[in-house]
Design an enzyme around this catalytic site. Sequence first.
Site, mmCIF file in Angstrom:
data_model
loop_
_atom_site.group_PDB
_atom_site.id
_atom_site.type_symbol
_atom_site.label_atom_id
_atom_site.label_comp_id
_atom_site.label_asym_id
_atom_site.label_seq_id
_atom_site.Cartn_x
_atom_site.Cartn_y
_atom_site.Cartn_z
ATOM 1 N N GLY A 18 0.815 -1.211 0.000
ATOM 2 C CA GLY A 18 0.000 0.000 0.000
ATOM 3 C C GLY A 18 0.847 1.258 0.000
ATOM 4 N N GLY A 20 1.591 3.466 -2.336
ATOM 5 C CA GLY A 20 1.416 4.448 -3.400
ATOM 6 C C GLY A 20 0.736 5.734 -3.014
ATOM 7 N N ASP A 69 -3.214 -6.543 -6.542
ATOM 8 C CA ASP A 69 -4.325 -6.550 -5.588
ATOM 9 C C ASP A 69 -3.928 -7.489 -4.457
ATOM 10 O OD1 ASP A 69 -6.683 -6.979 -4.166
ATOM 11 O OD2 ASP A 69 -7.948 -6.987 -5.961
ATOM 12 N N LEU A 70 -3.776 -6.968 -3.264
ATOM 13 C CA LEU A 70 -3.283 -7.754 -2.139
ATOM 14 C C LEU A 70 -4.269 -8.816 -1.676
ATOM 15 C CD1 LEU A 70 -1.617 -4.878 -0.120
ATOM 16 C CD2 LEU A 70 -0.459 -6.685 -1.385
ATOM 17 N N TYR A 161 -13.349 -3.553 10.425
ATOM 18 C CA TYR A 161 -12.002 -2.989 10.321
ATOM 19 C C TYR A 161 -11.278 -3.061 11.665
ATOM 20 C CZ TYR A 161 -8.469 0.757 9.902
ATOM 21 O OH TYR A 161 -7.309 1.495 9.913
ATOM 22 N N ALA A 164 -10.028 -6.437 12.482
ATOM 23 C CA ALA A 164 -8.785 -6.751 11.770
ATOM 24 C C ALA A 164 -7.589 -6.067 12.416
ATOM 25 C CB ALA A 164 -8.906 -6.345 10.306
ATOM 26 N N LYS A 165 -7.762 -4.812 12.795
ATOM 27 C CA LYS A 165 -6.646 -4.064 13.352
ATOM 28 C C LYS A 165 -6.245 -4.579 14.732
ATOM 29 C CE LYS A 165 -5.554 -1.456 9.975
ATOM 30 N NZ LYS A 165 -4.233 -1.656 9.341
#
Length: 254
Positions: A18, A20, A69-70, A161, A164-165
């Site tokens: 990520g 960019g 695409d990860l 989210y 996940a974090k």
Amino acid sequence: MTNGRFADLEGASVLITGGGSGIGAALTEGFVAQGARTAFIDIDADAGQSLVGRLGAAHDNVPLFLHADLRDVEALRSSIARAVESHGPISVLVNNAAWDDRHEIEDVTPEYWDRNQAINLRHQFFAIQAVTPDMKKAGRGSIVNFTSTSYMMNLGTLPVYTAAKGGVVGLTKGLAGALGPYGIRVNAIAPGWVMTERQKQLWVTDEGLQDTLEQQCLKRLLQPEDMVGPCLFLASGASAGMTAQTMIVDGGIQ
């Protein structure tokens, strides 16, 4: 950008996911400025190519952009192999990519859950899995996983989210235990609310900014560049005795 010089990062093979835009672009520039052989993966081809052009004009050291695409683990593995082919075995991995989409509990489908976890948590494990064989051979390596303070704050607007974090911290500690005997360190950074272009376009309000500044000890808004120094520190030998730790960089809310 003033972050001092970390001599051991010059010539190091660094990979950033990520990388960019947003915090990731600041990290990419930070490692390029250190003289690291820097590769970054991003799904946004325009952003990636634009960053390469901008950094190429400002530095002799041009980063390698890898478009992928990860969520596609095979594409992730292929990108890492290309980075190794160009720059040598990865000695620093920065798992930065994330997707902080807001969502209602009622709207979450199994497909949405899987997509969210794939971007925010799953790719970190598989990127680590791909780089650690070479790190083990070298007897050293530094891995920096980006989590978020959001999972600590009982926020109700993005529970998938924040799940996940929170998982990133568990992953960081578990892998630090597994990889420490090989000389590989695994740490995490937990940013607060950083004023990236995405945040400003989608989530920033005057009320939200005022509330954040009232809670922060530092009475200024955090910028992507504020994450660079902590990341360079954890990537470098300056933090040689640190692993399994989460560094909070939030202006003093936590």
